[in-house]
Design a protein around this motif. Structure first.
Motif, PDB file in Angstrom:
ATOM      1  N   GLU A  13       0.889   5.109   0.771  1.00 56.19           N
ATOM      2  CA  GLU A  13       0.053   6.180   1.360  1.00 56.19           C
ATOM      3  C   GLU A  13       0.868   7.693   1.288  1.00 56.19           C
ATOM      4  OE1 GLU A  13      -1.492   7.613   5.757  1.00 56.19           O
ATOM      5  OE2 GLU A  13      -1.235   5.692   5.345  1.00 56.19           O
ATOM      6  N   SER A  31      -3.839   1.291  -3.325  1.00 56.86           N
ATOM      7  CA  SER A  31      -3.898  -0.130  -2.767  1.00 56.86           C
ATOM      8  C   SER A  31      -4.327  -0.788  -3.941  1.00 56.86           C
ATOM      9  CB  SER A  31      -4.529  -0.274  -1.501  1.00 56.86           C
ATOM     10  OG  SER A  31      -5.797   0.145  -1.709  1.00 56.86           O
ATOM     11  N   ARG A  38       0.251  11.064   2.700  1.00 58.40           N
ATOM     12  CA  ARG A  38      -0.262  11.822   3.809  1.00 58.40           C
ATOM     13  C   ARG A  38      -0.875  13.297   3.023  1.00 58.40           C
ATOM     14  NH1 ARG A  38      -0.232   9.634   9.466  1.00 58.40           N
ATOM     15  NH2 ARG A  38       0.547   7.719   8.713  1.00 58.40           N
ATOM     16  N   ARG A  65       0.858  -1.172   0.176  1.00 61.26           N
ATOM     17  CA  ARG A  65      -0.179  -0.107  -0.092  1.00 61.26           C
ATOM     18  C   ARG A  65       1.028   1.162  -0.131  1.00 61.26           C
ATOM     19  NH1 ARG A  65      -2.596   2.936   4.150  1.00 61.26           N
ATOM     20  NH2 ARG A  65      -4.893   3.742   3.321  1.00 61.26           N
ATOM     21  N   GLY A  86      -3.852  10.795  -0.251  1.00 62.08           N
ATOM     22  CA  GLY A  86      -4.716   9.752  -0.588  1.00 62.08           C
ATOM     23  C   GLY A  86      -3.726   8.546  -0.475  1.00 62.08           C
ATOM     24  N   ALA A  87      -4.361   7.431  -0.628  1.00 64.05           N
ATOM     25  CA  ALA A  87      -3.712   6.037  -0.572  1.00 64.05           C
ATOM     26  C   ALA A  87      -3.841   5.234  -1.630  1.00 64.05           C
ATOM     27  CB  ALA A  87      -3.989   5.337   0.846  1.00 64.05           C
ATOM     28  N   LYS A  99      -7.910   5.797  -2.832  1.00 66.39           N
ATOM     29  CA  LYS A  99      -8.586   6.500  -1.567  1.00 66.39           C
ATOM     30  C   LYS A  99      -8.002   7.739  -1.530  1.00 66.39           C
ATOM     31  CE  LYS A  99     -11.117   5.948   2.606  1.00 66.39           C
ATOM     32  NZ  LYS A  99     -11.411   5.313   3.882  1.00 66.39           N
ATOM     33  N   THR A 100      -8.995   8.773  -1.456  1.00 65.65           N
ATOM     34  CA  THR A 100      -8.418  10.313  -1.324  1.00 65.65           C
ATOM     35  C   THR A 100      -8.414  10.382   0.337  1.00 65.65           C
ATOM     36  OG1 THR A 100     -10.798  11.062  -1.374  1.00 65.65           O
ATOM     37  CG2 THR A 100      -9.444  11.140  -3.483  1.00 65.65           C
ATOM     38  N   GLY A 101      -7.217  11.381   0.586  1.00 66.84           N
ATOM     39  CA  GLY A 101      -7.013  11.821   1.777  1.00 66.84           C
ATOM     40  C   GLY A 101      -8.026  12.666   2.341  1.00 66.84           C
TER      41      GLY A 101
END
Length: 96
Positions: free
Chosen positions: A44, A52, A46, A42, A49-50, A81-83
């Protein structure tokens, strides 16, 4: 924004760097994210987003031309996936 537009903007904001160096930096970042996802890791970033992977189960699909049932095997797909910071900025909730 395309990759070349990103490179041009970064080169413009960092005049002390050569464009070829900016291209190499951007390519290296994308390559490392790609390799990490291929390993199942994964990534990430900060505030951004991340990245995966998710596994899609096998299913029965349909051929759009003939309507025949087609077996579609399971596969691993990239997922982003957005932060929270990025989501808030996009929705106008963050202070600039």
């Amino acid at each position: 924004m395309t990759k070349s537009e990103l490179i041009a903007r970064l080169a413009e904001r960092n005049p002390h760097l050569y464009q070829r160096d900016v291209e190499r930096i951007v390519a290296t970042i994308f390559e490392e994210i790609t390799l990490a996802l291929a390993r199942g890791d994964r990534v990430e970033l900060r505030g951004f987003g991340a990245f995966s992977t998710k596994t899609r189960d096998a299913r029965t699909g349909r051929n759009p031309r003939t309507g025949d049932a087609v077996r579609v095997g399971s596969k691993v797909v990239p997922y982003f996936k957005t932060g929270k910071q990025l989501r808030d900025l996009i929705n106008g909730e963050a202070s600039a």
